[in-house]
Scaffold this active site. Sequence first.
Site, PDB file in Angstrom:
ATOM      1  N   ASP A   1      56.818  28.326  16.979  1.00  0.00           N
ATOM      2  CA  ASP A   1      55.946  29.021  16.028  1.00  0.00           C
ATOM      3  C   ASP A   1      56.764  29.411  14.795  1.00  0.00           C
ATOM      4  O   ASP A   1      57.734  30.165  14.894  1.00  0.00           O
ATOM      5  CB  ASP A   1      55.361  30.261  16.704  1.00  0.00           C
ATOM      6  CG  ASP A   1      54.376  31.012  15.809  1.00  0.00           C
ATOM      7  OD1 ASP A   1      54.268  30.682  14.605  1.00  0.00           O
ATOM      8  OD2 ASP A   1      53.727  31.940  16.313  1.00  0.00           O
TER       9      ASP A   1
ATOM     10  N   ASP B   1      57.398  23.114  13.964  1.00  0.00           N
ATOM     11  CA  ASP B   1      55.950  22.890  14.097  1.00  0.00           C
ATOM     12  C   ASP B   1      55.660  22.387  15.504  1.00  0.00           C
ATOM     13  O   ASP B   1      56.413  21.565  16.048  1.00  0.00           O
ATOM     14  CB  ASP B   1      55.451  21.862  13.075  1.00  0.00           C
ATOM     15  CG  ASP B   1      53.954  21.981  12.806  1.00  0.00           C
ATOM     16  OD1 ASP B   1      53.181  21.934  13.784  1.00  0.00           O
ATOM     17  OD2 ASP B   1      53.576  22.120  11.637  1.00  0.00           O
TER      18      ASP B   1
ATOM     19  N   LYS C   1      47.735  30.296   0.394  1.00  0.00           N
ATOM     20  CA  LYS C   1      46.371  29.779   0.365  1.00  0.00           C
ATOM     21  C   LYS C   1      45.441  30.894  -0.103  1.00  0.00           C
ATOM     22  O   LYS C   1      45.463  32.006   0.436  1.00  0.00           O
ATOM     23  CB  LYS C   1      45.946  29.279   1.745  1.00  0.00           C
ATOM     24  CG  LYS C   1      46.982  28.389   2.430  1.00  0.00           C
ATOM     25  CD  LYS C   1      47.261  27.118   1.656  1.00  0.00           C
ATOM     26  CE  LYS C   1      48.336  26.287   2.365  1.00  0.00           C
ATOM     27  NZ  LYS C   1      48.643  25.031   1.662  1.00  0.00           N
TER      28      LYS C   1
ATOM     29  N   ALA D   1      54.888  19.583  10.300  1.00  0.00           N
ATOM     30  CA  ALA D   1      54.189  18.342  10.663  1.00  0.00           C
ATOM     31  C   ALA D   1      53.080  17.996   9.658  1.00  0.00           C
ATOM     32  O   ALA D   1      52.385  18.893   9.168  1.00  0.00           O
ATOM     33  CB  ALA D   1      53.602  18.485  12.064  1.00  0.00           C
ATOM     34  N   PRO D   2      52.964  16.690   9.336  1.00  0.00           N
ATOM     35  CA  PRO D   2      53.729  15.536   9.850  1.00  0.00           C
ATOM     36  C   PRO D   2      55.044  15.285   9.120  1.00  0.00           C
ATOM     37  O   PRO D   2      55.769  14.373   9.471  1.00  0.00           O
ATOM     38  CB  PRO D   2      52.766  14.371   9.625  1.00  0.00           C
ATOM     39  CG  PRO D   2      52.020  14.758   8.384  1.00  0.00           C
ATOM     40  CD  PRO D   2      51.828  16.259   8.471  1.00  0.00           C
ATOM     41  N   GLY D   3      55.325  16.067   8.050  1.00  0.00           N
ATOM     42  CA  GLY D   3      56.647  15.949   7.442  1.00  0.00           C
ATOM     43  C   GLY D   3      56.681  15.677   5.961  1.00  0.00           C
ATOM     44  O   GLY D   3      57.712  15.229   5.439  1.00  0.00           O
ATOM     45  N   GLY D   4      55.598  15.952   5.240  1.00  0.00           N
ATOM     46  CA  GLY D   4      55.580  15.684   3.800  1.00  0.00           C
ATOM     47  C   GLY D   4      56.654  16.436   3.033  1.00  0.00           C
ATOM     48  O   GLY D   4      57.325  15.878   2.154  1.00  0.00           O
TER      49      GLY D   4
ATOM     50  N   ASP E   1      54.546  25.431   4.034  1.00  0.00           N
ATOM     51  CA  ASP E   1      53.191  25.115   3.572  1.00  0.00           C
ATOM     52  C   ASP E   1      52.181  25.396   4.688  1.00  0.00           C
ATOM     53  O   ASP E   1      51.247  24.633   4.915  1.00  0.00           O
ATOM     54  CB  ASP E   1      53.120  23.639   3.142  1.00  0.00           C
ATOM     55  CG  ASP E   1      51.841  23.314   2.372  1.00  0.00           C
ATOM     56  OD1 ASP E   1      51.277  24.235   1.749  1.00  0.00           O
ATOM     57  OD2 ASP E   1      51.408  22.147   2.398  1.00  0.00           O
TER      58      ASP E   1
ATOM     59  N   SER F   1      50.972  15.849   0.643  1.00  0.00           N
ATOM     60  CA  SER F   1      51.481  17.193   0.368  1.00  0.00           C
ATOM     61  C   SER F   1      52.916  17.165  -0.135  1.00  0.00           C
ATOM     62  O   SER F   1      53.398  18.138  -0.716  1.00  0.00           O
ATOM     63  CB  SER F   1      51.400  18.066   1.627  1.00  0.00           C
ATOM     64  OG  SER F   1      52.346  17.635   2.597  1.00  0.00           O
TER      65      SER F   1
END
Length: 357
Positions: A263, A243, A308, A224-227, A279, A191
Amino acid sequence: MTPDQILLFCRRGFEPDLAAELTDRLHAEFLAEGEGASVEPLMEEGLVRVSMDGEHPANDLHRRLRLDELVFARQSLLALPELSLSRDDRLSPIFEQLKACGWSFESIWQETPDTNEAKALSSLLKALERPLNSQLKKRGALRRKAGGRRLHLVWRDGDRVQLAMSFPGNRSEFPGGIRRLRFPHAAPSRSTLKLEEAWHEFVPRDEWDERLGEGMQAADLGAAPGGWTWQLVQRGMQVYAIDNGPMDKALMASGMVEHLREDGFVWEPPMRLDWLVCDIVDKPSRVITMMERWLLQRWCREAVFNLKLPMKKRWEEVSLCLSGLASRLQEAGVRAEIRCRHLYHDREEVTVHVRLD
């Protein structure tokens, strides 16, 4: 012969969405309802064709219909009628049509739709490249100092080609309108390419040091995970990663990330930040409401976030979200530049960039 069509590229499967966007734009801004143009999605080919009647010149509309203002379009070309070719002589009809229209250009691109079937034409296109260039130079059509114009030969199959022209400042400079980026293996997820492409799309390269500079403060909602956090850290930014999920250990070892298990929809920054990125996978209406809160409070200077999309009526959803965001910012007296694109590294989503004045 004058061009009477505009040919636009998009991601395969999104032809109805680009067609719906074009129809709305044409009727709202350029043409009276039902007059002047017909919009035809070429299904499963990643192409949409706008055909003009004789009273509305295609070249005038193409000049005013800006590619960077469209969401789902990757490339925009001013086109001549499609040619049906004989396999015994594919080149003569091409030369005849070019002679009839009188076009001249500085370069030639042979392209196909972004489909597996069309990619099988690569050997044919390679075989035609040398005789095309040679003959067009001899005929004076391919020459230097032709205003940066580019000839595109768009092959739908080996027997059908459409000749089209593109112009500097209103086209993609990448074949098929696709910016291909190399995945950095140190990044925690693929991502990461979505944010990198967004920066290329929305921030001029000569402004990166100023707007994506070292020492800036940023937040990544749904990190998460941090892209996306990885991209921010690579630019030297200090990042709040919001996250409940775990972050990549190597990324956390950089010392530039503060991971808060909270949150993203309710977290508030301790100060005004330079960048907000997001994202989060959720309904577009919920994400846009969260973005409105940040922007109305001026908690960031710039933001990049994804929406989305539903499986159907994608353009309607995007249009509703963007128009609502623009209206609420305007009502609050918040001046902002809003852009939205369906990027190559996006899938069932679009990327929005907002810059506050």
